[in-house]
Design a protein around this motif. Structure first.
Motif, mmCIF file in Angstrom:
data_model
loop_
_atom_site.group_PDB
_atom_site.id
_atom_site.type_symbol
_atom_site.label_atom_id
_atom_site.label_comp_id
_atom_site.label_asym_id
_atom_site.label_seq_id
_atom_site.Cartn_x
_atom_site.Cartn_y
_atom_site.Cartn_z
ATOM 1 N N THR A 78 -5.503 -1.607 10.480
ATOM 2 C CA THR A 78 -4.386 -0.786 10.945
ATOM 3 C C THR A 78 -4.698 -0.231 12.322
ATOM 4 N N ASN A 79 -3.668 0.263 12.965
ATOM 5 C CA ASN A 79 -3.820 0.979 14.217
ATOM 6 C C ASN A 79 -4.093 2.439 13.855
ATOM 7 N N GLU A 80 -5.035 3.065 14.529
ATOM 8 C CA GLU A 80 -5.421 4.430 14.168
ATOM 9 C C GLU A 80 -4.323 5.461 14.399
ATOM 10 N N HIS A 81 -3.236 5.080 15.069
ATOM 11 C CA HIS A 81 -2.150 6.021 15.362
ATOM 12 C C HIS A 81 -0.943 5.847 14.437
ATOM 13 N N THR A 82 -1.123 5.296 13.256
ATOM 14 C CA THR A 82 0.001 5.078 12.343
ATOM 15 C C THR A 82 0.158 6.250 11.373
ATOM 16 N N HIS A 83 1.350 6.326 10.782
ATOM 17 C CA HIS A 83 1.626 7.387 9.811
ATOM 18 C C HIS A 83 0.708 7.301 8.596
ATOM 19 N N LYS A 84 0.321 6.093 8.198
ATOM 20 C CA LYS A 84 -0.522 5.970 7.002
ATOM 21 C C LYS A 84 -1.858 6.671 7.186
ATOM 22 N N ILE A 85 -2.353 6.729 8.427
ATOM 23 C CA ILE A 85 -3.607 7.437 8.698
ATOM 24 C C ILE A 85 -3.415 8.927 8.426
ATOM 25 N N LEU B 7 0.869 -1.166 0.000
ATOM 26 C CA LEU B 7 0.000 0.000 0.000
ATOM 27 C C LEU B 7 0.908 1.218 0.000
ATOM 28 N N ALA B 8 0.760 2.070 -1.010
ATOM 29 C CA ALA B 8 1.561 3.294 -1.094
ATOM 30 C C ALA B 8 0.670 4.498 -0.847
ATOM 31 N N THR B 9 1.141 5.373 0.032
ATOM 32 C CA THR B 9 0.485 6.646 0.298
ATOM 33 C C THR B 9 1.462 7.739 -0.109
ATOM 34 N N ARG C 166 3.429 11.018 1.288
ATOM 35 C CA ARG C 166 3.862 11.719 2.500
ATOM 36 C C ARG C 166 4.800 12.838 2.083
ATOM 37 N N GLY C 167 4.325 14.069 2.217
ATOM 38 C CA GLY C 167 5.176 15.205 1.857
ATOM 39 C C GLY C 167 5.614 15.175 0.410
ATOM 40 N N ASP C 168 4.710 14.930 -0.519
ATOM 41 C CA ASP C 168 4.975 14.883 -1.963
ATOM 42 C C ASP C 168 5.822 13.702 -2.416
ATOM 43 N N ARG C 169 6.001 12.704 -1.559
ATOM 44 C CA ARG C 169 6.787 11.530 -1.936
ATOM 45 C C ARG C 169 5.992 10.258 -1.621
ATOM 46 N N PRO C 170 6.130 9.243 -2.472
ATOM 47 C CA PRO C 170 5.428 7.989 -2.184
ATOM 48 C C PRO C 170 6.059 7.265 -0.998
ATOM 49 N N TYR C 171 5.226 6.576 -0.235
ATOM 50 C CA TYR C 171 5.687 5.788 0.898
ATOM 51 C C TYR C 171 4.920 4.470 0.870
ATOM 52 N N SER C 172 5.643 3.351 0.728
ATOM 53 C CA SER C 172 5.012 2.029 0.609
ATOM 54 C C SER C 172 5.278 1.183 1.842
ATOM 55 N N ARG C 173 4.312 0.320 2.118
ATOM 56 C CA ARG C 173 4.495 -0.655 3.185
ATOM 57 C C ARG C 173 3.691 -1.907 2.824
ATOM 58 N N PHE C 174 4.147 -3.058 3.337
ATOM 59 C CA PHE C 174 3.413 -4.299 3.127
ATOM 60 C C PHE C 174 2.199 -4.315 4.040
ATOM 61 N N MET C 175 1.098 -4.833 3.501
ATOM 62 C CA MET C 175 -0.150 -4.908 4.257
ATOM 63 C C MET C 175 -0.822 -6.249 3.980
ATOM 64 N N LEU C 176 -1.718 -6.627 4.889
ATOM 65 C CA LEU C 176 -2.572 -7.794 4.717
ATOM 66 C C LEU C 176 -3.919 -7.270 4.210
ATOM 67 N N PHE C 177 -4.341 -7.742 3.037
ATOM 68 C CA PHE C 177 -5.562 -7.234 2.390
ATOM 69 C C PHE C 177 -6.697 -8.243 2.484
ATOM 70 N N ALA D 112 -4.337 13.528 4.667
ATOM 71 C CA ALA D 112 -3.791 14.615 3.843
ATOM 72 C C ALA D 112 -4.057 14.388 2.355
ATOM 73 N N ASN D 113 -4.052 13.113 1.913
ATOM 74 C CA ASN D 113 -4.264 12.782 0.502
ATOM 75 C C ASN D 113 -4.822 11.356 0.433
ATOM 76 N N PRO D 114 -6.109 11.182 0.129
ATOM 77 C CA PRO D 114 -6.727 9.860 0.166
ATOM 78 C C PRO D 114 -6.417 8.960 -1.039
ATOM 79 N N HIS D 115 -5.639 9.453 -2.000
ATOM 80 C CA HIS D 115 -5.309 8.638 -3.170
ATOM 81 C C HIS D 115 -4.150 7.700 -2.830
ATOM 82 N N VAL D 116 -4.377 6.403 -3.043
ATOM 83 C CA VAL D 116 -3.372 5.394 -2.720
ATOM 84 C C VAL D 116 -3.127 4.498 -3.925
ATOM 85 N N HIS D 117 -2.020 3.756 -3.871
ATOM 86 C CA HIS D 117 -1.693 2.786 -4.909
ATOM 87 C C HIS D 117 -1.393 1.463 -4.219
#
Length: 138
Positions: free
Chosen positions: A47-54, A21-23, A25-36, A59-64
């Motif tokens: 996810t935990n509601e206190h993570t950076h991805k939240i 899942l890529a979000t 963050r500050g005009d740059r992509p940030y990816s992490r592995f997730m269980l879908f 800030a930008n709901p568009h993800v890849h």
């Protein structure tokens, strides 16, 4: 949309649970592995509601998302997914998508910090295998 393409995609979603899942963050992509998890073509991630991805998604709901091809062969199907992320707090859905693999980050399906990301695709590019031409579902 062809029924055949939708069927191939939902089958692949059901059989491949780990992806990226890529979000933004500050005009740059940030990816992490997730269980879908999925309901038809809509994907969910716990996810935990206190993570950076939240913060990223607020800030930008568009993800890849990349899902499929889990490394056993270059001939496995995979999908490149552009999606709109939102937050889902339904107790029923949280129980439905609970998995013990999540307990390292979330205590239980009733954990007050447990949040589901609802990922609604706008474009899905489905590939039968690496190097194959994409079939596109919009």
């Amino acid at each position: 949309m062809t029924t055949d393409l939708k069927s191939k995609i939902t089958s692949m979603f059901s059989n491949h649970k780990i992806g990226t899942l890529a979000t933004i963050r500050g005009d740059r992509p940030y990816s992490r592995f997730m269980l879908f998890f999925n309901e038809d073509l809509v994907l969910y991630c716990a996810t935990n509601e206190h993570t950076h991805k939240i913060e990223d998604i607020k800030a930008n709901p568009h993800v890849h998302i990349l899902l499929g091809m889990e490394g056993t062969s270059w001939k496995e199907p995979y999908a490149e997914i552009e999606a709109q992320a939102s937050f889902e707090d339904s107790a029923d859905l949280k129980k439905k998508f609970w998995d013990e693999k999540l307990s390292e980050w979330i205590k239980s399906p009733d954990d007050p910090e447990y949040l589901l990301l609802k990922l609604t695709p706008s474009v899905i590019r489905y590939h039968e295998k690496a190097g194959s031409e994409a079939e596109v579902l919009k």
